[in-house]
Design an enzyme around this catalytic site. Structure first.
Site, PDB file in Angstrom:
ATOM      1  N   LEU A 205       0.859  -1.198   0.000  1.00 11.61           N
ATOM      2  CA  LEU A 205       0.000   0.000   0.000  1.00 11.61           C
ATOM      3  C   LEU A 205       0.886   1.235   0.000  1.00 11.61           C
ATOM      4  CD1 LEU A 205      -3.102   0.289   0.481  1.00 11.61           C
ATOM      5  CD2 LEU A 205      -2.583   0.526   2.911  1.00 11.61           C
ATOM      6  N   HIS A 206       0.777   2.087  -1.007  1.00 15.61           N
ATOM      7  CA  HIS A 206       1.564   3.320  -0.946  1.00 15.61           C
ATOM      8  C   HIS A 206       0.999   4.476  -1.745  1.00 15.61           C
ATOM      9  CE1 HIS A 206       2.994   1.934  -4.844  1.00 15.61           C
ATOM     10  NE2 HIS A 206       3.409   3.155  -5.060  1.00 15.61           N
ATOM     11  N   ARG A 207      -0.088   4.256  -2.529  1.00 19.06           N
ATOM     12  CA  ARG A 207      -0.622   5.346  -3.360  1.00 19.06           C
ATOM     13  C   ARG A 207      -1.074   6.507  -2.492  1.00 19.06           C
ATOM     14  NH1 ARG A 207       0.876   5.066  -7.724  1.00 19.06           N
ATOM     15  NH2 ARG A 207       1.199   2.949  -8.336  1.00 19.06           N
ATOM     16  N   PRO A 208      -0.699   7.728  -2.883  1.00 18.41           N
ATOM     17  CA  PRO A 208      -1.149   8.898  -2.116  1.00 18.41           C
ATOM     18  C   PRO A 208      -2.667   8.871  -1.874  1.00 18.41           C
ATOM     19  CG  PRO A 208       0.372   9.574  -3.851  1.00 18.41           C
ATOM     20  CD  PRO A 208       0.183   8.101  -4.010  1.00 18.41           C
ATOM     21  N   ASP A 279      -2.064  -1.746  -4.046  1.00 23.59           N
ATOM     22  CA  ASP A 279      -2.423  -0.622  -4.907  1.00 23.59           C
ATOM     23  C   ASP A 279      -1.262  -0.301  -5.852  1.00 23.59           C
ATOM     24  OD1 ASP A 279      -0.613   0.632  -3.217  1.00 23.59           O
ATOM     25  OD2 ASP A 279      -2.043   2.071  -2.407  1.00 23.59           O
TER      26      ASP A 279
END
Ligand code: UD1
Length: 368
Positions: A205-208, A279
């Site tokens: 998980l890392h999407r802004p 993501d």
């Protein structure tokens, strides 16, 4: 031929490796690997070079983190003199990160040819910074290397002349194919030493859009805690995500939160996961190749072939859909998929073939 490769962020490293290796086999190649320093943690960068067997970058621009404008501008300012001084015949850029678009802007204005590896992908969602990077880079590139047919169609629709477009397949899958045996071996050791459960959900998980808002991130963590009741969640957390969890005072509870993993270790975990929840862009592709079910926490994807042909299902932020899809996986009814054409481990060689057959570049090799 004097070639620059520009990389900056974690997903670039597995893409540059096969191109570098393929070009190494050709005559008269002078290759320079330049790291912008967009990613700088050892776990996000150095360890990838070691595992992928690529030399440490000759130059590191050390730009570090910043706002999009600052990071992009800093890369441009530090890269420009190097390009002016060393006059590469072509500069290759990878993927859709800020380092990619910054390089394309610098080189196009200096009249230096640009090759974009992984061109043509579109999510049609301009709230994603990567979509802006993809659109701009593809307008500026001279050679566009696409992984799949949808890429060619997107580029043609945007007015890119057909003679600039080359469908070569997926370079990231080249690295996967090469290192999968090592990854499986590493996994055996990890299972022994870390007590990894037989069945698990692997999460990234890392999407802004998912992690920068406290309410959204809290909702996702709650969903993951629910998943964890049926299936152990293993969660190597991106530094950005880890920081947000701490800043927002959220609790990852019983989730097995790990530091970001090196490439081979992560690939091992992916290859044996019951399901991957992510993501990320690249992981949608890797799971498709591996035949592992992938539930993507996004409303759209720039890699639609992973949905139409592969194992990917977009669940967005719909908790009910996540529950439903997870119970399909646990009930042995996960979506089956196939491997898209040209995702065969030879994309890097196809790019090398194209570069050596270009008259303008071939002449550069003779004269230079
Ligand atoms: C970038 C890419 C994204 C890619 C992702 C893979 C852009 C616009 N985004 O996003 O497409 O999927 O890399 O990881 O280029 N940080 C560290 N250590 C690091 C790197 C980052 O602590 O080594 C932290 C910093 O707080 C930084 C934040 O992560 O501000 C974001 O890093 P950045 O490179 O700006 O974007 P990513 O979110 O990693």
């Amino acid at each position: 031929m004097n070639i620059f490769h520009i990389v900056g962020a974690r997903p670039n490293f597995m893409k540059v490796a096969p191109v570098l290796n393929a070009l190494k086999q050709r005559e008269n190649m002078v290759q320079t690997l330049i790291h912008t320093g967009q990613h700088y943690d050892v776990n996000m960068s150095d360890v990838f070079f070691q595992q992928l067997g690529i030399p440490p970058p000759e130059v590191n621009l050390a730009v570090g983190s910043g706002t999009h404008a600052k990071q992009t501008a800093e890369i441009m300012i530090r890269l420009e003199p190097l390009v002016v001084e060393r006059q590469p015949d072509i500069v290759l850029v990878y993927g859709d990160v800020n380092s990619t678009v910054a390089t394309a802007l610098v080189c196009s204005k200096l009249g230096v040819q640009i090759g974009h590896v992984e061109a043509g992908l579109r999510s049609f969602d301009r709230t994603m910074p990567e979509e802006i990077n993809r659109l701009v880079t593809d307008q500026l590139a001279d050679l566009l290397f696409t992984p799949s047919e949808d890429g060619d169609e997107n580029l043609r629709r945007e007015g890119i002349p057909a003679e600039k477009i080359f469908r070569v397949g997926n370079v990231m899958i080249d690295s996967l194919v090469r290192l999968l045996p090592a990854a499986r071996k590493t996994l055996t050791q990890t299972t022994k030493t870390d007590g990894l459960p037989e069945r698990y959900a692997l999460v990234t998980l890392h999407r802004p859009a998912n992690v920068d808002d406290s309410v959204t991130l809290k909702g996702i963590l709650e969903s993951l805690l629910e998943v964890n009741r049926d299936l152990a969640v293993v969660f190597p957390a991106h530094p950005r995500t880890r920081k947000r969890i701490a800043d927002f005072g959220l609790d990852a509870g019983q989730l097995r939160v790990l530091a970001p993993l090196p490439y081979v270790d992560f690939l091992g975990l992916q290859s044996r996961a019951t399901v991957v929840i992510t993501d990320s862009g690249g992981i949608q592709e890797e799971t498709t190749y591996l035949g592992v079910p992938c539930l993507t926490l996004r409303e759209n994807t720039e890699r639609p072939i992973t949905v139409s042909i592969g194992t990917n299902v977009l669940v967005g932020r719909d908790r009910e859909k996540l529950r439903r899809e997870l119970s399909r996986v646990l009930g042995g009814k996960a979506k089956k998929g196939a491997v898209p054409p040209l995702w065969d481990g030879h994309a890097g060689e196809r790019i090398a073939d194209i570069l050596v057959s270009r008259p303008s570049l071939a002449n550069a090799a003779i004269c230079g």
